[in-house]
Design a protein around this motif. Structure first.
Motif, PDB file in Angstrom:
ATOM      1  N   ARG A 175     -10.321  53.852 -46.054  1.00  0.00           N
ATOM      2  CA  ARG A 175      -9.130  54.616 -46.453  1.00  0.00           C
ATOM      3  C   ARG A 175      -9.396  56.200 -46.476  1.00  0.00           C
ATOM      4  NH1 ARG A 175      -8.292  51.005 -51.976  1.00  0.00           N
ATOM      5  NH2 ARG A 175      -7.157  49.242 -51.192  1.00  0.00           N
ATOM      6  N   ASN A 176     -10.536  56.505 -46.677  1.00  0.00           N
ATOM      7  CA  ASN A 176     -10.937  58.139 -46.653  1.00  0.00           C
ATOM      8  C   ASN A 176     -10.818  58.426 -45.045  1.00  0.00           C
ATOM      9  OD1 ASN A 176     -11.929  59.569 -49.286  1.00  0.00           O
ATOM     10  ND2 ASN A 176     -12.678  57.369 -49.431  1.00  0.00           N
ATOM     11  N   LEU A 177     -11.165  57.687 -44.132  1.00  0.00           N
ATOM     12  CA  LEU A 177     -11.216  57.983 -42.809  1.00  0.00           C
ATOM     13  C   LEU A 177      -9.827  57.960 -42.276  1.00  0.00           C
ATOM     14  CD1 LEU A 177     -14.419  56.367 -41.359  1.00  0.00           C
ATOM     15  CD2 LEU A 177     -13.967  58.874 -41.882  1.00  0.00           C
ATOM     16  N   GLU A 180      -8.262  61.211 -43.213  1.00  0.00           N
ATOM     17  CA  GLU A 180      -8.642  62.415 -42.546  1.00  0.00           C
ATOM     18  C   GLU A 180      -8.169  62.578 -41.209  1.00  0.00           C
ATOM     19  OE1 GLU A 180     -13.202  64.113 -40.945  1.00  0.00           O
ATOM     20  OE2 GLU A 180     -13.089  62.460 -42.572  1.00  0.00           O
ATOM     21  N   TYR A 181      -8.422  61.183 -40.468  1.00  0.00           N
ATOM     22  CA  TYR A 181      -8.090  61.150 -38.920  1.00  0.00           C
ATOM     23  C   TYR A 181      -6.529  60.749 -38.883  1.00  0.00           C
ATOM     24  CZ  TYR A 181     -12.980  61.793 -37.325  1.00  0.00           C
ATOM     25  OH  TYR A 181     -13.997  62.509 -37.427  1.00  0.00           O
ATOM     26  N   GLY A 182      -5.628  60.514 -39.661  1.00  0.00           N
ATOM     27  CA  GLY A 182      -4.349  60.352 -39.565  1.00  0.00           C
ATOM     28  C   GLY A 182      -3.476  61.531 -38.991  1.00  0.00           C
ATOM     29  N   ARG A 187      -5.419  55.916 -36.184  1.00  0.00           N
ATOM     30  CA  ARG A 187      -5.191  54.892 -37.301  1.00  0.00           C
ATOM     31  C   ARG A 187      -6.502  54.142 -37.501  1.00  0.00           C
ATOM     32  NH1 ARG A 187      -2.447  50.837 -36.279  1.00  0.00           N
ATOM     33  NH2 ARG A 187      -2.444  50.822 -33.923  1.00  0.00           N
ATOM     34  N   ILE A 188      -6.902  53.853 -38.801  1.00  0.00           N
ATOM     35  CA  ILE A 188      -7.895  53.056 -39.027  1.00  0.00           C
ATOM     36  C   ILE A 188      -7.594  52.237 -40.209  1.00  0.00           C
ATOM     37  CG2 ILE A 188     -10.522  53.295 -39.793  1.00  0.00           C
ATOM     38  CD1 ILE A 188     -10.130  56.412 -39.037  1.00  0.00           C
ATOM     39  N   ASN A 189      -7.851  50.898 -39.746  1.00  0.00           N
ATOM     40  CA  ASN A 189      -7.464  49.565 -40.642  1.00  0.00           C
ATOM     41  C   ASN A 189      -8.909  48.511 -40.646  1.00  0.00           C
ATOM     42  OD1 ASN A 189      -4.823  50.095 -41.433  1.00  0.00           O
ATOM     43  ND2 ASN A 189      -4.659  50.172 -39.260  1.00  0.00           N
ATOM     44  N   ALA A 190      -8.780  47.668 -41.493  1.00  0.00           N
ATOM     45  CA  ALA A 190      -9.919  46.671 -41.439  1.00  0.00           C
ATOM     46  C   ALA A 190      -9.061  45.256 -41.664  1.00  0.00           C
ATOM     47  CB  ALA A 190     -10.735  46.958 -42.597  1.00  0.00           C
ATOM     48  N   VAL A 191      -9.834  44.168 -41.203  1.00  0.00           N
ATOM     49  CA  VAL A 191      -9.351  42.666 -41.435  1.00  0.00           C
ATOM     50  C   VAL A 191     -10.523  42.227 -42.657  1.00  0.00           C
ATOM     51  CG1 VAL A 191      -7.895  42.568 -39.484  1.00  0.00           C
ATOM     52  CG2 VAL A 191     -10.270  41.707 -39.526  1.00  0.00           C
ATOM     53  N   ALA A 192      -9.998  41.207 -43.424  1.00  0.00           N
ATOM     54  CA  ALA A 192     -10.994  40.640 -44.272  1.00  0.00           C
ATOM     55  C   ALA A 192     -10.674  39.131 -44.220  1.00  0.00           C
ATOM     56  CB  ALA A 192     -10.591  41.084 -45.514  1.00  0.00           C
TER      57      ALA A 192
END
Length: 257
Positions: A175-177, A180-182, A187-192
């Motif tokens: 979320r923080n990255l 910052e990078y948006g 785009r920065i995401n994750a899968v769980a």
């Protein structure tokens, strides 16, 4: 859908280069195969260089590369990513899959060494890759993205405290990255994922005995997670960032956070 549009939908990664870390087996291999099938160039990175080379040989298309990377070694990560830059390779996406759990006793019996090992692999490993790759992604002319594989263990009460805590730590990181990078276009995401049929289950007779825990009454396949990763990397997800997507057959709707 007209034929041209249908073909474009199947070739979402044409002209892109994705670094898949932990790409020789399981979810990583399935992700590399999915991206290559959609006409992307894939750099398969793994601690097991021979495994990465085998994976690359079987990928459809051309231009794929195998890399040896130890995510526990910051210098090795720096060297590998610098070598890509020196070869004129521009990255458009990072998919970080490398991670895993280890056998240990209950909480009171688990020593600091186990905690450190799980944090090193599952939290600091992605940190090292992101720290080195995100600046490179800002130079992409496509829709650059990073997708990190977390786990439902990071949100649910499923035990294995060192592993679960490390995976949970990825949530504020993502979320923080993303914030910052948006503004720089990344785009920065994750899968769980929930339980997935990978080699980690081989010594336990496979994961199918857990199918009844899932509303969809089956465990996941590596291709299930790869499909979600491909979506998040693709232009179809161009307005999605800072999220952790559960890919868990509905497990998270049955258990309390």
């Amino acid at each position: 859908m007209d034929p041209a549009a249908a073909q474009d939908a199947q070739h979402r990664f044409r002209g892109t280069t994705t670094l898949v870390v932990g790409g020789s087996v399981g979810i990583g291999l399935a992700s590399a195969q999915r991206l290559a099938a959609e006409r992307g160039r894939v750099l398969v990175a793994d601690l097991d260089l021979e495994g990465a080379e085998r994976a690359v040989r079987d990928l459809p298309g051309e231009g794929h590369l195998a890399l040896g990377i130890d995510v526990l070694d910051a210098d090795a990560v720096d060297t590998a990513v610098s070598a890509l830059s020196e070869q004129g390779i521009t990255l458009d996406a990072l998919v970080h899959v490398a991670g895993g759990d280890t056998d240990h006793g209950d909480f009171a019996e688990t020593e600091d060494e186990t905690w450190r090992a799980m944090l090193e692999l599952n939290l600091l490993g992605p940190v090292r890759m992101l720290r080195r790759v995100l600046p490179a992604l800002t130079t992409s002319t496509r829709t650059p993205s990073a997708v990190i594989v977390s786990s439902v263990n990071g949100a649910l009460t499923l035990g294995s405290e060192p592993y679960s805590s490390a995976k949970a730590g990825l949530v504020p990181l993502i979320r923080n990255l993303a914030h910052e990078y948006g503004p720089r276009g990344v785009r920065i995401n994750a899968v769980a994922p929930g339980t997935v049929r990978t080699r980690a289950w081989e010594a336990q007779g496979g994961p199918d005995h857990l199918a009844g825990e899932y509303p969809l009454r089956r465990v996941g396949e590596p291709s299930d997670i790869a499909a979600a990763i491909a979506f998040l990397c693709s232009p179809d997800a161009s307005w999605i960032t800072g999220h952790v997507l559960p890919v868990d057959g509905g497990l998270s709707i049955r258990r309390a956070f």
